[in-house]
Structure formats: C-alpha cells, structure tokens
Design a protein around this motif. Structure first.
Motif, PDB file in Angstrom:
ATOM      1  N   GLU A  86      52.757 -15.227 -32.748  1.00  0.00           N
ATOM      2  CA  GLU A  86      52.683 -15.995 -31.498  1.00  0.00           C
ATOM      3  C   GLU A  86      53.025 -17.467 -31.744  1.00  0.00           C
ATOM      4  OE1 GLU A  86      48.715 -15.271 -30.063  1.00  0.00           O
ATOM      5  OE2 GLU A  86      49.149 -13.142 -29.712  1.00  0.00           O
ATOM      6  N   ARG A  87      52.517 -18.037 -32.832  1.00  0.00           N
ATOM      7  CA  ARG A  87      52.802 -19.440 -33.136  1.00  0.00           C
ATOM      8  C   ARG A  87      54.262 -19.649 -33.511  1.00  0.00           C
ATOM      9  NH1 ARG A  87      47.999 -21.208 -37.032  1.00  0.00           N
ATOM     10  NH2 ARG A  87      47.782 -18.994 -37.415  1.00  0.00           N
ATOM     11  N   LEU A  88      54.832 -18.704 -34.258  1.00  0.00           N
ATOM     12  CA  LEU A  88      56.258 -18.789 -34.582  1.00  0.00           C
ATOM     13  C   LEU A  88      57.094 -18.735 -33.307  1.00  0.00           C
ATOM     14  CD1 LEU A  88      58.650 -18.827 -36.557  1.00  0.00           C
ATOM     15  CD2 LEU A  88      58.415 -16.320 -36.713  1.00  0.00           C
ATOM     16  N   ASP A  89      56.757 -17.836 -32.408  1.00  0.00           N
ATOM     17  CA  ASP A  89      57.461 -17.721 -31.131  1.00  0.00           C
ATOM     18  C   ASP A  89      57.401 -19.047 -30.373  1.00  0.00           C
ATOM     19  OD1 ASP A  89      58.773 -16.490 -28.908  1.00  0.00           O
ATOM     20  OD2 ASP A  89      56.820 -16.098 -28.004  1.00  0.00           O
ATOM     21  N   SER A  90      56.239 -19.632 -30.307  1.00  0.00           N
ATOM     22  CA  SER A  90      56.068 -20.906 -29.611  1.00  0.00           C
ATOM     23  C   SER A  90      56.885 -22.016 -30.278  1.00  0.00           C
ATOM     24  CB  SER A  90      54.582 -21.277 -29.577  1.00  0.00           C
ATOM     25  OG  SER A  90      54.391 -22.478 -28.881  1.00  0.00           O
ATOM     26  N   ALA A  91      56.869 -22.071 -31.605  1.00  0.00           N
ATOM     27  CA  ALA A  91      57.631 -23.097 -32.326  1.00  0.00           C
ATOM     28  C   ALA A  91      59.127 -22.932 -32.083  1.00  0.00           C
ATOM     29  CB  ALA A  91      57.315 -23.036 -33.816  1.00  0.00           C
ATOM     30  N   LEU A  92      59.608 -21.697 -32.051  1.00  0.00           N
ATOM     31  CA  LEU A  92      61.031 -21.472 -31.840  1.00  0.00           C
ATOM     32  C   LEU A  92      61.475 -21.852 -30.430  1.00  0.00           C
ATOM     33  CD1 LEU A  92      61.566 -18.181 -33.864  1.00  0.00           C
ATOM     34  CD2 LEU A  92      62.455 -20.471 -34.393  1.00  0.00           C
TER      35      LEU A  92
END
Length: 132
Positions: free
Chosen positions: A118-124
């Motif tokens: 979820e955090r990777l998705d948000s960062a991308l």
C-alpha cells in the motif's frame, strides 16, 4: 542448548513454509502495484530473498543487462520518498545499478506485507516513472 533448539525448530519446515507464503504474497502484491503504475519490473525470489528489477519485465542475466535498463535516477527518488515519507527504510534501496534484495523473515506478518504494498502504491503516485 539454544542452537540445538533453533535447529530442531527449523527442521520441521514450518518456518520455511511460512516464509514461502509471505514471499508469494509480497511478490504478488508488488506485481499488482507495478502493473497498476505501468512500470516494467521483473520480480524473482527464493527463500525469502526477493529481487525487484525495475525497468524491464525480462529476467536480467548479467550486471551489464541491469546497467542497461535500471533507471537509477527514478530509483533514487523512489527510495528517498519510501524512506523519508513512508518509513520503508532500505526497501528497494538502489545500489547504483543493482537494488538490494528484499529479505523476509518469520517475524514478518501478512499485514506488514500488505502495508508495504500500500505504501509503495502511494509513493508511486507521487514520483513519475521514466525509463533509463
């Protein structure tokens, strides 16, 4: 002794099976995130060590392959954002042309895996991908 107890605990395979389930979950989650953002990526792993090669969907065979496609500047921006804003220290850490593999352990949980994705998705959503 403690060492023998640890070996006995590892011998039944429960820990390895658990890590394998986590590895499958993380690889699937990462694949979903990179696909959603249309970022070419080859993900491979074994025994809880997952390699994430951003910039190609083909498995790299040599360091020269990695040097040819790895988007260093994008990776540095992503790593900085993941570390500073999302508290994922060392996750997908770029080491010039080769990222450090992600390593799972029995202390990780499925909830941690989901949170990372979820955090990777948000960062991308905040950093634009560009190929090398």
């Amino acid at each position: 002794s403690a060492a023998l107890a640890a070996i006995d605990h590892l011998q039944d395979g429960t820990v390895y099976k658990y890590i394998s389930v986590l590895e499958s979950r993380l690889k699937a989650g990462l694949r979903d995130v990179f696909d959603k953002h249309i970022i070419p990526c080859h993900i491979d792993g074994y025994g809880g060590r997952i390699g994430v090669h951003i910039g190609t969907s083909e498995r790299p065979r040599t360091m020269k392959d990695i040097e040819g496609f790895y988007p260093v500047e994008f990776a540095k921006k992503l790593f900085y954002l993941l570390s500073r804003e999302y508290h994922l220290y060392g996750f997908l850490m770029p080491l010039d042309y080769c990222p450090e593999p992600v390593t799972l352990s029995a202390s990780h949980t499925p909830e941690m895996i989901d949170s990372v994705c979820e955090r990777l998705d948000s960062a991308l959503n905040k950093v634009e991908f560009h190929e090398k």
